[in-house]
Design an enzyme around this catalytic site. Sequence first.
Site, PDB file in Angstrom:
ATOM      1  N   CYS A   1      34.913  49.457  40.811  1.00  0.00           N
ATOM      2  CA  CYS A   1      35.856  49.853  41.959  1.00  0.00           C
ATOM      3  C   CYS A   1      35.779  51.234  42.613  1.00  0.00           C
ATOM      4  O   CYS A   1      35.592  51.350  43.782  1.00  0.00           O
ATOM      5  CB  CYS A   1      37.288  49.435  41.495  1.00  0.00           C
ATOM      6  SG  CYS A   1      37.704  47.877  41.004  1.00  0.00           S
TER       7      CYS A   1
HETATM    8  N1  LIG Z   1      36.533  44.714  37.482  1.00  0.00           N
HETATM    9  C1  LIG Z   1      37.604  45.315  38.050  1.00  0.00           C
HETATM   10  O1  LIG Z   1      38.164  46.089  37.198  1.00  0.00           O
HETATM   11  C2  LIG Z   1      38.110  45.032  39.350  1.00  0.00           C
HETATM   12  C3  LIG Z   1      39.313  45.500  39.524  1.00  0.00           C
HETATM   13  C4  LIG Z   1      40.241  45.097  40.738  1.00  0.00           C
HETATM   14  C5  LIG Z   1      39.608  44.292  41.816  1.00  0.00           C
HETATM   15  N2  LIG Z   1      38.047  44.007  41.441  1.00  0.00           N
HETATM   16  C6  LIG Z   1      37.557  43.429  42.603  1.00  0.00           C
HETATM   17  O2  LIG Z   1      37.539  42.046  42.202  1.00  0.00           O
HETATM   18  C7  LIG Z   1      36.275  41.616  42.722  1.00  0.00           C
HETATM   19  C8  LIG Z   1      35.758  40.825  41.643  1.00  0.00           C
HETATM   20  O3  LIG Z   1      35.268  41.613  40.580  1.00  0.00           O
HETATM   21  P1  LIG Z   1      34.960  41.369  39.140  1.00  0.00           P
HETATM   22  O4  LIG Z   1      34.762  42.725  38.437  1.00  0.00           O
HETATM   23  O5  LIG Z   1      35.725  40.194  38.584  1.00  0.00           O
HETATM   24  O6  LIG Z   1      33.393  40.810  39.518  1.00  0.00           O
HETATM   25  P2  LIG Z   1      32.578  40.115  38.224  1.00  0.00           P
HETATM   26  O7  LIG Z   1      31.009  40.157  38.545  1.00  0.00           O
HETATM   27  O8  LIG Z   1      33.156  40.436  36.853  1.00  0.00           O
HETATM   28  O9  LIG Z   1      32.929  38.521  38.509  1.00  0.00           O
HETATM   29  C9  LIG Z   1      32.365  37.871  39.623  1.00  0.00           C
HETATM   30  C10 LIG Z   1      32.047  36.154  39.226  1.00  0.00           C
HETATM   31  O10 LIG Z   1      31.880  35.771  40.329  1.00  0.00           O
HETATM   32  C11 LIG Z   1      31.008  34.733  40.212  1.00  0.00           C
HETATM   33  N3  LIG Z   1      30.389  34.554  41.539  1.00  0.00           N
HETATM   34  C12 LIG Z   1      29.345  35.129  42.368  1.00  0.00           C
HETATM   35  N4  LIG Z   1      29.339  34.454  43.450  1.00  0.00           N
HETATM   36  C13 LIG Z   1      29.800  33.294  43.422  1.00  0.00           C
HETATM   37  C14 LIG Z   1      30.031  31.806  44.005  1.00  0.00           C
HETATM   38  N5  LIG Z   1      29.561  32.112  45.293  1.00  0.00           N
HETATM   39  N6  LIG Z   1      30.761  31.199  43.745  1.00  0.00           N
HETATM   40  C15 LIG Z   1      31.516  30.986  42.420  1.00  0.00           C
HETATM   41  N7  LIG Z   1      31.373  32.363  41.508  1.00  0.00           N
HETATM   42  C16 LIG Z   1      30.510  33.099  42.184  1.00  0.00           C
HETATM   43  C17 LIG Z   1      29.970  35.614  39.414  1.00  0.00           C
HETATM   44  O11 LIG Z   1      28.879  34.791  38.525  1.00  0.00           O
HETATM   45  C18 LIG Z   1      30.918  36.345  38.313  1.00  0.00           C
HETATM   46  O12 LIG Z   1      31.115  35.590  37.295  1.00  0.00           O
HETATM   47  C19 LIG Z   1      35.515  42.435  43.308  1.00  0.00           C
HETATM   48  O13 LIG Z   1      35.801  42.435  44.881  1.00  0.00           O
HETATM   49  C20 LIG Z   1      35.882  43.873  42.893  1.00  0.00           C
HETATM   50  O14 LIG Z   1      35.897  44.909  43.702  1.00  0.00           O
HETATM   51  C21 LIG Z   1      37.601  44.421  40.332  1.00  0.00           C
END
Ligand SMILES: NC(=O)c1ccc[n+]([C@@H]2O[C@H](COP(=O)([O-])OP(=O)(O)OC[C@H]3O[C@@H](n4cnc5c(N)ncnc54)[C@H](O)[C@@H]3O)[C@@H](O)[C@H]2O)c1
Length: 433
Positions: free
Chosen positions: A272
């Site tokens: 983030c």
């Molecule tokens: N990690 C954090 O602490 C956090 C906190 C707040 C917001 N975010 C935001 O949330 C969003 C997700 O982040 P995250 O940390 O969960 O990412 P992550 O990489 O942990 O998870 C994303 C998941 O999406 C899956 N994926 C990718 N493309 C796909 C598709 N087309 N169809 C289905 N699944 C698909 C991946 O395989 C993965 O499991 C981002 O925009 C991030 O900036 C993250």
Amino acid sequence: MLYESFLKKIKDKSVIVGVIGLGYVGLPLLSAFSKNGIKTIGFDVDERKTISLKKGVSYIQDVKNSDIKKIKGLFKATNKIKDLNEADAILICVPTPLRKTKDPDISYIIKALETIQKLNYKGKLIVLESTTYPGTTEEILLPELENGGKYKVGKDFFLAFSPERVDPGNKNYNIENTTKVVGGVTKKCTDLTAKLYSLAIEKVYPVSSTRVAESVKLLENIYRSVNIGLINEMAQLCHRMGIDIWEIVNAAATKPYGFMPFYPGPGLGGHCIPLDPFYMSWKAKSYDFNTKFIELAGDVNGQMPYFVVELAYDILNKYKKAINGSNVLILGVAYKKNIDDLRESPAIDVMRILEEKGAKISYHDPYVASMKLGERVIKSKQLTPKLLKSTDIAILITDHTNIDYKKILDNKVPVLDTRNGLKEFKSKLISKL
Ligand SMILES: NC(=O)c1ccc[n+]([C@@H]2O[C@H](COP(=O)([O-])OP(=O)(O)OC[C@H]3O[C@@H](n4cnc5c(N)ncnc54)[C@H](O)[C@@H]3O)[C@@H](O)[C@H]2O)c1
């Protein structure tokens, strides 16, 4: 009609929630809904994740295997798009990285959108949760979903943005007790989203538009990045002046108003803070606007790994040693305390810079068994007397609680502490950032 029947499903808790992307955000979100008795369908393209969940095994630290067990029967993990047809709401939680040029990479959002377009989404509520620039929901998702006028938002389907604020590893705040901001394209979209989230989350805060909701998340993370940048700059100055930055921040934090403590460190990490601010600065350019604070903070924070290496030089110098050929032990490689997430971790930069200077790198991290350094995979080392005897310097990058710091100091290893993690120890071997 579709709105009323959706409302009814929320009221009688028969609504089914689909989640696209079962990572750090998607899995805890799905689990929060199902814990509250809501049926969920989790879709991920990564088969290892869906297989693991089917076996009842979580791969996210904040969701325990016991949580998965508790919601058994209420959730389904799948990699088949058609399974999402059953869902009334679809929450998109896919990654939003940056390209090498620091431009937003929304290709995962586009893929998720294509997934939804393969479904019959009439009557469904679609909520984008992935962090992104203001305008994404209405400029990218909305026209595609309205499909040249075939469907009307707020009538045939509903669309909103709701930023995810989950803080992995936080013991006090989780998805359920962190206020959820929601902003829909129309009033009905906002209303349905707010009511849906209220099934799983204690407080929901509706805002007037998707753009506001998108900007809320960016402001929060820009605020962090800028304040961390300020403190990192102060840390470099204070180091030169021989004043303890940690003592200054802790003393300033006694002021009950007008000051919020931020602490220096070896650089930004995680999915983030290092990335999100650049979603805003990229968008700002199309309004002929330069976001100076974002760029400056990115610059100062991005230089911190180099500053850490300079400090390591100085320490080795005291012992009449050079970086080239020295054995450097990195303590903690995850991007923050007591978690296993390596994404954008400053440890990776520090290790790379040190290696370029000829240092021999090893690391110890109870949460990260192995990691990629360049093209190599390296494994976390046990803190054996043999390892510690041959270590010229240890650099504490992440202050996990379960590292045996005493053992390291007892073995007379000089430690560069970039987190003030060794504040309980009084030893001449410790140098602070
Ligand atoms: N990690 C954090 O602490 C956090 C906190 C707040 C917001 N975010 C935001 O949330 C969003 C997700 O982040 P995250 O940390 O969960 O990412 P992550 O990489 O942990 O998870 C994303 C998941 O999406 C899956 N994926 C990718 N493309 C796909 C598709 N087309 N169809 C289905 N699944 C698909 C991946 O395989 C993965 O499991 C981002 O925009 C991030 O900036 C993250």
